[in-house]
Design a protein around this motif. Structure first.
Motif, short mmCIF file in Angstrom:
data_model
loop_
_atom_site.label_atom_id
_atom_site.label_comp_id
_atom_site.label_asym_id
_atom_site.label_seq_id
_atom_site.Cartn_x
_atom_site.Cartn_y
_atom_site.Cartn_z
N SER A 50 20.44 25.23 -42.30
CA SER A 50 21.58 24.66 -42.43
C SER A 50 21.92 24.07 -41.33
O SER A 50 21.74 24.25 -39.99
CB SER A 50 22.84 25.70 -42.99
OG SER A 50 22.13 26.10 -44.35
N ALA B 176 20.45 21.96 -45.60
CA ALA B 176 21.86 22.14 -46.14
C ALA B 176 22.96 21.89 -45.23
O ALA B 176 22.82 22.06 -43.94
CB ALA B 176 22.12 23.42 -46.97
N GLY C 108 20.14 26.08 -47.51
CA GLY C 108 19.09 25.29 -47.26
C GLY C 108 17.89 25.53 -48.11
O GLY C 108 16.72 24.84 -48.16
N GLN D 220 27.15 28.09 -48.95
CA GLN D 220 26.02 27.31 -49.70
C GLN D 220 24.65 28.08 -49.92
O GLN D 220 24.73 29.43 -49.72
CB GLN D 220 25.74 26.02 -48.90
CG GLN D 220 26.89 24.95 -49.07
CD GLN D 220 26.50 23.65 -49.24
OE1 GLN D 220 25.23 23.18 -49.01
NE2 GLN D 220 27.41 22.70 -48.83
N ASP D 221 23.84 27.66 -49.94
CA ASP D 221 22.22 28.26 -50.40
C ASP D 221 21.28 28.50 -48.82
O ASP D 221 20.17 28.70 -49.02
CB ASP D 221 21.55 27.79 -51.34
CG ASP D 221 21.15 26.21 -51.11
OD1 ASP D 221 20.25 25.96 -51.88
OD2 ASP D 221 21.14 25.70 -50.11
N PRO E 8 20.63 13.92 -45.26
CA PRO E 8 20.89 15.37 -44.53
C PRO E 8 20.25 15.62 -43.25
O PRO E 8 19.50 14.71 -42.98
CB PRO E 8 20.09 16.16 -45.58
CG PRO E 8 19.27 15.25 -46.13
CD PRO E 8 19.95 13.90 -46.39
N ALA F 24 16.95 23.05 -50.55
CA ALA F 24 16.36 22.07 -49.92
C ALA F 24 14.87 21.92 -49.73
O ALA F 24 14.29 21.14 -49.50
CB ALA F 24 17.13 21.47 -48.73
N THR G 79 26.85 22.47 -44.15
CA THR G 79 28.02 23.28 -44.48
C THR G 79 28.88 23.09 -43.52
O THR G 79 28.80 22.45 -42.57
CB THR G 79 27.62 24.71 -44.22
OG1 THR G 79 27.19 25.07 -42.87
CG2 THR G 79 26.34 25.09 -45.09
#
Length: 508
Positions: A221, A87, A98, A95-96, A127, A101, A89
Motif C-alpha cells: 500500500s 492500494a 493492496g 483497506q485490503d 495508483p 490490486a 490509504t
C-alpha cells in the motif's frame, strides 16, 4: 542494539559459514590467501513508483528498461519484469493492503533487455506501483515515471526514476510554506506492514511535528502525507528524514508550487567526503542549494561549479558552514551563466569532512513562466547506470534530452548508449573522454531511426569518478518545462567471495 549492528553481525555470520571450512585447510604457518571476489549479476530487483498526480489533466508515461550487457548474458533463465498497483490509504488506514490490486495486469512488463516498454495513463488518481524483475531482466532494471500537468498548482513536467525500497532516506529542499504543497509518498512493496517515522529539520534544527511518528504503511500500500500538516509553523527550506522502524519502503517527495510549477524530490546521497549534484541546466535562472549535516559534527564545505571548460567558484560562496542538525539554504542565482554545470561540494579541510546531504532547487524561465526541478546529490557511476523515458522524436536542448557527465576529480572515459526506441530503431553508442574538473553535456545522442521512448546507459570505462544526470524538457505555452533525474550506479552486479567446501578436514 541498532539495525546496522544486527545487519553487520548477520553478514559476518553468513560469511563465516561460507568460508569457514575453506580457511581450515590452510597449511600451518601460512597466512590464508584472500579469495578473489567475483562480480555476478543480481537475480532480483524491486522498484517503487509513487502516485503520479491527482490533477484531472495529468498525463503519465511509464518507461521500463533493462540494459543489455555481460550481466544479462550471464543471468540464468528468461526472467520477468513488471509493476502492479498498490492500494492507496490514509495514514493509519486499513483497506485490503493492496491484495486485490495484485490481480491487475502488470504495467510496462518487459520481455527482452535492450528495448524499452512504454505504458501511458490519463487516469485521475492513478495508483502507486510496486514490482520486481528477475533473471536476465533484473540487472539494471529501471522505470521512468513522467507526468505532464499543463495547468494549476504544480503544473509542469514531473519526473522520477522509480526507486528501490530501503529503510532510511534524506530529502533536502522540501517546504511547508503557504505557497508550497509538498507530499511525502510512502509505499510498502512487501507482504508485511511497515512502520515509519518522519522528522523535519530547518535552519534552527528539529521542527516540532504533531503526527510524524509511527505512521503505519500496510502491506503493498501507499500512504501520502502532506508535510504542512506535520509542522506547527511554516518553514521554507525543510529537510525530511524518513526512517522505517520496521519493514522497508519506497519514499519520494512531490513538490507542488502555486506559481513555480512542481517536480519530484528524490533522496540525497550522504557522504563525509564531499557531494556532487550533476545536471544544472545551462539556462538556469535560479539555483537554491539546500544542505544539512545529519551527524554530530559541523560541516565546512567549499562550493565549486564544474563547467565544460573547468571548475569555478561562485562569487561570495567560497565556503559554507553547516552546523550539526541544522539546514542551510544558499541562493546561487544564475550560477551556470549559459553553460551546463555540476555543483561540487568538498570538505574545506581535506580528511576532516562531516556527513552532509544536499539538493538544489533549479528554476528555468522568467516571471509567470517559471518552472521548477530538483537535483539531489548522487552516488557515482561505478560501473553502469541507465535512465529511461527520453523521446526519440525530440531534437535535444530545450525540447528533448540532455545528458550531463561530470568528472569532478580525475579525467575519465565513458561509453554512452542510446537504446533502441520502444517503437523501433537501432541502438547507437559513443565514447567520451571527460576532462578532469569538467561537465560534458550530450544532447544529440539518440537511436538510429528510433521511434517512441528510449533509454541512455552510461558505462564507466576508466579513470576517475563519474557522476551523471539526464534532463527531459519541453516547452508548453511558453513555459520551459523540465525534470532532472540523476544516474547513480544501477548495482546490477554484486561481489560474491570465492570459497570452496573441503570435507576432508572432518576426517582428521
Amino acid at each position: 542494539m541498532n539495525r546496522t549492528a544486527y545487519s553487520l553481525i548477520g553478514a559476518a555470520t553468513a560469511l563465516a559459514a561460507i568460508t569457514g571450512l575453506a580457511s581450515l585447510t590452510v597449511p600451518p604457518g601460512e597466512p590464508p590467501a584472500a579469495p578473489a571476489a567475483a562480480r555476478l549479476p543480481v537475480e532480483r530487483s524491486t522498484l517503487v513508483c509513487p502516485q503520479p498526480t491527482s490533477s484531472e489533466i495529468g498525463e503519465t508515461t511509464y518507461t521500463a528498461f533493462t540494459p543489455e550487457g555481460a550481466a544479462e548474458r550471464e543471468s540464468a533463465g528468461k526472467g520477468t519484469a513488471g509493476l502492479l498497483p498498490a492500494a492507496s490509504t490514509l495514514e493509519g488506514g486499513g483497506q485490503d493492503g493492496g491484495k486485490g490490486a495484485r490481480k491487475a495486469e502488470p504495467v510496462a512488463p518487459l520481455k527482452e533487455p535492450g528495448t524499452p516498454v512504454v505504458a501511458e495513463t490519463e487516469r485521475t488518481g492513478s495508483p502507486a506501483l510496486t514490482g520486481s524483475a528477475d533473471g536476465r531482466l533484473a540487472p539494471g532494471w529501471t522505470v521512468q515515471q513522467t507526468t505532464l500537468v499543463t495547468a494549476g498548482t504544480g503544473r509542469g513536467l514531473l519526473g522520477l526514476s522509480c526507486t528501490a525500497p530501503d529503510t532510511e532516506f534524506w530529502f533536502p529542499g522540501a517546504s511547508t510554506a503557504k505557497d508550497r504543497h509538498d507530499y511525502i509518498h510512502l509505499t510498502n512493496p512487501d507482504d508485511s506492514p511497515a512502520v515509519v517515522d518522519l522528522e523535519l529539520y530547518g535552519k534552527d534544527g528539529s521542527v516540532r511535528t504533531d503526527s510524524g511518528e509511527g505512521i503505519n504503511v500496510p502491506a503493498r500500500s501507499t500512504v501520502p502525507v502532506l508535510l504542512s500538516t506535520l509542522s506547527r509553523e511554516p518553514v521554507t527550506n525543510v529537510v525530511v528524514h524518513v526512517v522505517a522502524r520496521s519493514g522497508r519502503i519506497g519514499a519520494q517527495v512531490q513538490s507542488l508550487d502555486d506559481e513555480l510549477g512542481g517536480d519530484w524530490i528524490q533522496a540525497s546521497a550522504e557522504s563525509r567526503d564531499g557531494l556532487v549534484l550533476p545536471g544544472i541546466p545551462a539556462d538556469a535562472t535560479g539555483v537554491r542549494l539546500v544542505l544539512f549535516a545529519p551527524g554530530e559534527e559541523d560541516a565546512d564545505l567549499t562550493v565549486r561549479l564544474a563547467t565544460p571548460t573547468g571548475t569555478i567558484t561562485p562569487a561570495g560562496q567560497e565556503t559554507l558552514h553547516v552546523k550539526s542538525g541544522t539546514t542551510v539554504a544558499v541562493d546561487l542565482g544564475e550560477v551556470t551563466r549559459g553553460e551546463p554545470g555540476s555543483l561540487v561540494l568538498s570538505p574545506a579541510e581535506e580528511g576532516r569532512g562531516a556527513p552532509v546531504v544536499a539538493a538544489a532547487r533549479v528554476l528555468r524561465g522568467k516571471g509567470a513562466r517559471q518552472e521548477t526541478a530538483f537535483v539531489p546529490a548522487t552516488a557515482p557511476v561505478r560501473e553502469r547506470a541507465s535512465a529511461a523515458g527520453s523521446d526519440a522524436g525530440a531534437k535535444g536542448g530545450d525540447a528533448g534530452t540532455v545528458l550531463s557527465l561530470a568528472a569532478p576529480g580525475k579525467a575519465a572515459r565513458v561509453r554512452v548508449t542510446a537504446s533502441a526506441g520502444s517503437g523501433g530503431g537501432k541502438p547507437v553508442s559513443r565514447t567520451y573522454n571527460l576532462k578532469a574538473g569538467t561537465t560534458t553535456a550530450v544532447d544529440d545522442l539518440r537511436p538510429e531511426g528510433g521511434e517512441g521512448r528510449y533509454a541512455l546507459t552510461v558505462e564507466r570505462l576508466s579513470g576517475g569518478a563519474v557522476y551523471a544526470a539526464r534532463t527531459l524538457g519541453l516547452t508548453e505555452d511558453g513555459i520551459p518545462m523540465f525534470t532532472v533525474q540523476t544516474l547513480p550506479d544501477d548495482r546490477g552486479t554484486v561481489a560474491v567471495p570465492a570459497a570452496e567446501q573441503d570435507l576432508s578436514v572432518l576426517l582428521d
